[in-house]
Design an enzyme around this catalytic site. Structure first.
Site, PDB file in Angstrom:
ATOM      1  N   ASP A 113       0.832  -1.204   0.000  1.00 41.08           N
ATOM      2  CA  ASP A 113       0.000   0.000   0.000  1.00 41.08           C
ATOM      3  C   ASP A 113       0.867   1.255   0.000  1.00 41.08           C
ATOM      4  OD1 ASP A 113      -2.242   1.660   0.051  1.00 41.08           O
ATOM      5  OD2 ASP A 113      -2.367   1.632   2.234  1.00 41.08           O
ATOM      6  N   LYS A 155       5.413   7.527   0.696  1.00 40.84           N
ATOM      7  CA  LYS A 155       4.906   6.657   1.751  1.00 40.84           C
ATOM      8  C   LYS A 155       5.907   5.556   2.077  1.00 40.84           C
ATOM      9  CE  LYS A 155       0.263   4.947   2.541  1.00 40.84           C
ATOM     10  NZ  LYS A 155      -0.946   4.383   1.893  1.00 40.84           N
ATOM     11  N   ASN A 206       2.245  10.503   4.816  1.00 40.41           N
ATOM     12  CA  ASN A 206       1.005  10.204   4.121  1.00 40.41           C
ATOM     13  C   ASN A 206       0.539  11.432   3.345  1.00 40.41           C
ATOM     14  OD1 ASN A 206      -1.774   9.217   3.591  1.00 40.41           O
ATOM     15  ND2 ASN A 206      -1.113   7.517   4.854  1.00 40.41           N
ATOM     16  N   TRP A 207      -0.745  11.762   3.386  1.00 38.60           N
ATOM     17  CA  TRP A 207      -1.285  12.893   2.605  1.00 38.60           C
ATOM     18  C   TRP A 207      -0.943  14.237   3.238  1.00 38.60           C
ATOM     19  CZ3 TRP A 207      -4.142  16.336   5.192  1.00 38.60           C
ATOM     20  CH2 TRP A 207      -4.609  15.913   6.436  1.00 38.60           C
TER      21      TRP A 207
HETATM   22 CA    CA Z   1      -3.818   3.342  -0.330  1.00 38.50          CA
END
Ligand code: CA
Length: 692
Positions: A321, A348, A408-409
């Site tokens: 992921d 990530k 992350n974001w």
């Molecule tokens: Ca994802």
């Protein structure tokens, strides 16, 4: 310096008199001019998304005088990830569920609010909360992507809807959390949903009419058909051969464009990040083989035509992921051999990438966090994987980072004054294991890995022992030397995005709801707000009106982290989100946040005919994504203490029939039988007994 900025602003306005005077008259020239003045006109402030403001009225010398000047309350208790924009005295922001608010940026008076009308029963198709990251503006209009996949144009003055277009197939589990961007009169919008089963793309719509102009798909069409889009050629010539197997043809393959979108007006390129595959496990996705282009890649396309220009794949054959959707920053870096225009990403997967903006050539990458899945990135830009990186068969693989990512974001910021990138970094391990019972289920959670093994111990002492392994920090990263200059540790791992300013300040909020100002040079804390009473995950932004500088930030914890891993925060429900706006000498105060901690339930006489073991597997597949592997929840009710657990009938009414659909809890009768729903109750009961 103050004078210089004032002059720069005056100059920009006299050169661009028409756009400066005309309310809402934002166009490309004005966004480009904002690189030099203090306007905040797009998600990442300007097209380069550096989140560096040249404003310096608030600076290292006086930031101690910062105080709240106004606040606004929202109507949702879900996570708040948006960065507001400010246009001609009006501050625009979105909230969870993609509603839009407009405020007088000076006084905080709410001017209008637009309700997206999203059907909240769709809430379960949020991998990471029903968040939204913000609006775009263009020539007096405001654009928002809604959770149910629409792109909507609003009148900036009134909030009246002008048009809306459906950007996704409503029968598939697409969602939108991304802020649109507008480039040359084209509104760019992607989507989310790769944990559920969709095929990713980014679309350009005419800002005036809403007409679709082109679409760039990130992975080949699983049916083999042509899309008649600019992505067709490259998908056929470069990507198709990297997708063996059949699994992805059933799921749609993933590769969603759910965040980073940057524009370079000089090179006329749009850069965007592409996310993970569906499912996560390559074994189930493409027989474990192939690079799976353009999953987990950075892609550059022509801003006029959408035609492919270059790509750089961050994580080939992604198994973890490792979306490459994290914010991209465009900058001119003083590299050996001279200044070079680069695209940067703290990905990530834990490596910080510097890529040539013109041709996508790999320049350098170094780990900015603990990384165990790969040892380095080789000269060609390909990761050198650890021998244990791939989980195969039934064996599990422990990795740093995991699906939360090393970043992350949460927006990072780049200061050209310091030549530093400020990264909201995360350290959370994860154990990956193929789910032997995986089968694709349309519209549901489809990752083909077993999440349950990542739950925390029930015992307090054992749980506490895991704490040192979960870290959050603000890392000041030198992208030229590829090393950290300073690091400021946080108490929890899921904190806010970052703002850097010419006042030698870096602002970041944290999981405790404290907004802090750091010295940009050495990381010393110069100012800290009182706690907002609930966590901050959004990034602060700044703007100037009448010579006064303001700093605004949304509060309201949420997003992927706290939904499943607020491990050490009290198990409470927060109240609604809020916007806080600060200025020097600000004297306002916001009412205290009303936090309620539910009491443990008396489960003495409570029984279930369900089977906890079967319930555990179902919970893992359907529930844990929102309610956490630990069966708790911060802004979602703590199921261990929820009174609905007491009654089989109440439980069925909500979980099976959907009585709480208006709160975002969908009916699961499309996926589960009544018997299975009771198995889940039996499991949650057993967990509540172990750890009330
Ligand atoms: Ca994802």
């Amino acid at each position: 310096m103050l004078k210089q900025i004032g002059l720069a602003l005056g100059l920009a306005c006299s050169l661009l008199a028409a756009s400066c005077q005309k309310p809402g008259g934002v166009d490309g020239d004005r966004i480009v001019a904002a690189e030099k003045n203090g306007e905040w006109l797009s998600y990442g402030r300007t097209y380069s998304e550096q989140r560096f403001s040249p404003l310096d009225t608030i600076n290292a010398a006086n930031v101690g005088q910062l105080g709240l000047t106004w606040y606004g309350d929202f109507d949702t208790d879900r996570g708040q990830e948006a960065t507001p924009i400010m246009v001609d005295g009006v501050l625009y922001t979105t909230t969870s569920w993609s509603n839009v608010y407009a405020y007088d940026a000076k006084t905080g008076k709410q001017l209008w609010r637009w309700d997206s009308g999203v059907d909240k029963a769709k809430g379960f198709q949020a991998c990471c909360d029903t968040v939204n990251r913000g609006v775009a503006t263009w020539q007096g209009a405001i654009y928002v992507g809604t959770f149910d996949g629409r792109l909507v144009k609003l009148d900036g003055k009134t909030g009246r809807k002008i048009w809306q277009v459906q950007t996704v197939d409503k029968n598939l589990p697409y969602t939108i959390t991304q802020a649109p961007r507008v480039v040359k009169g084209k509104v760019l919008i992607g989507n989310s949903g790769a944990e559920y089963g969709v095929r990713g793309y980014i679309t350009a719509y005419d800002a005036r009419s809403g007409k679709k102009l082109w679409r760039f798909y990130t992975i080949p069409n699983p049916t083999g058909a042509a899309d008649n889009e600019p992505s067709d050629t490259v998908l056929k010539n470069k990507a198709a051969a990297t997708w063996p197997g059949e699994g992805w043809k059933q799921t749609g393959g993933g590769g969603t464009v759910w965040d980073a979108t940057v524009y370079d007006p000089d090179l006329n390129l749009i850069y965007f990040g592409v996310g993970n595959g569906t499912p996560w496990s390559p074994t189930a996705r493409s027989d474990g083989k192939g690079d799976n282009l353009f999953l987990s890649s950075i892609v550059a396309i022509n801003a006029d035509t959408g035609a492919y220009v270059w790509h750089y794949q961050v994580t080939p054959n992604d198994a973890w992921d490792f979306d490459a959707d994290q914010p991209l920053i465009l900058a001119d870096l003083p590299l050996a051999g001279g200044a070079r225009r680069v695209v940067m990403q703290a990905s990530k997967n834990g490596f910080f990438y510097v890529i040539d903006a013109k041709d996508g050539k790999f320049i350098s990458a170094k780990p900015f966090a603990t990384v165990t899945w790969a040892t380095s990135i080789d000269a060609n830009g390909r990761p050198v994987e650890s021998p244990t990186a791939r989980y195969q068969g039934a064996a599990n693989m422990n990795s740093m980072p995991g699906p939360y990512g090393a970043h992350n974001w949460h927006p990072m910021a780049f200061s050209p004054k310091e030549n530093l990138v400020y990264i909201p970094a995360i350290g959370v391990p994860f154990s990956y294991q193929n789910d032997p019972n995986y089968r694709f289920m349309k519209g549901a959670w489809n990752i083909a890995t077993n999440s349950r093994i990542n739950g925390l111990p029930d015992d307090d002492k054992a749980r506490e022992a895991t704490r040192p392994f979960l870290t959050g920090s603000l890392v000041a990263w030198d992208p030229v030397k590829q090393e950290a200059r300073w690091t400021a540790p946080h108490k929890y791992f899921w904190n806010g995005g970052v703002l850097a300013t010419a006042g030698d300040l870096v602002f970041q909020g944290d999981a405790d709801g404290v907004l802090s100002a750091y010295n940009a040079h050495d990381g010393k804390v110069l100012w800290a707000s009182p706690s907002a009473g609930q966590g901050i995950v959004a990034a602060p932004m700044t703007y100037e009106i009448d010579g006064e500088q303001y700093v605004a930030v949304l509060v309201g914890a949420g997003g992927a982290g706290p939904t499943s891993a607020h491990f050490y925060l009290p198990q409470v429900r927060t109240t609604n989100g809020r916007i806080l706006v600060f200025k020097l000498g600000g004297k306002a105060s916001a009412p205290a946040v009303n936090v309620s901690i539910p009491d443990p339930l008396d489960l003495t006489d409570v029984t279930s005919r369900g089977d906890p073991a079967q319930g555990a597997a179902i919970y893992d597949g359907f529930c844990s994504v929102c309610h956490s592997a630990n069966v708790s929840g911060q802004f979602l009710p703590n199921l261990r203490r929820s009174p609905i657990l007491l009654s089989s009938e109440d439980w069925k009414g909500i979980v099976f029939d959907g009585k709480n659909a208006s709160r975002g809890m969908a009916p699961f009768k499309a996926f589960l039988t009544e018997g299975q729903v009771e198995h889940v109750r039996a499991y949650v009961l057993s967990e509540a007994r172990k750890r009330p």
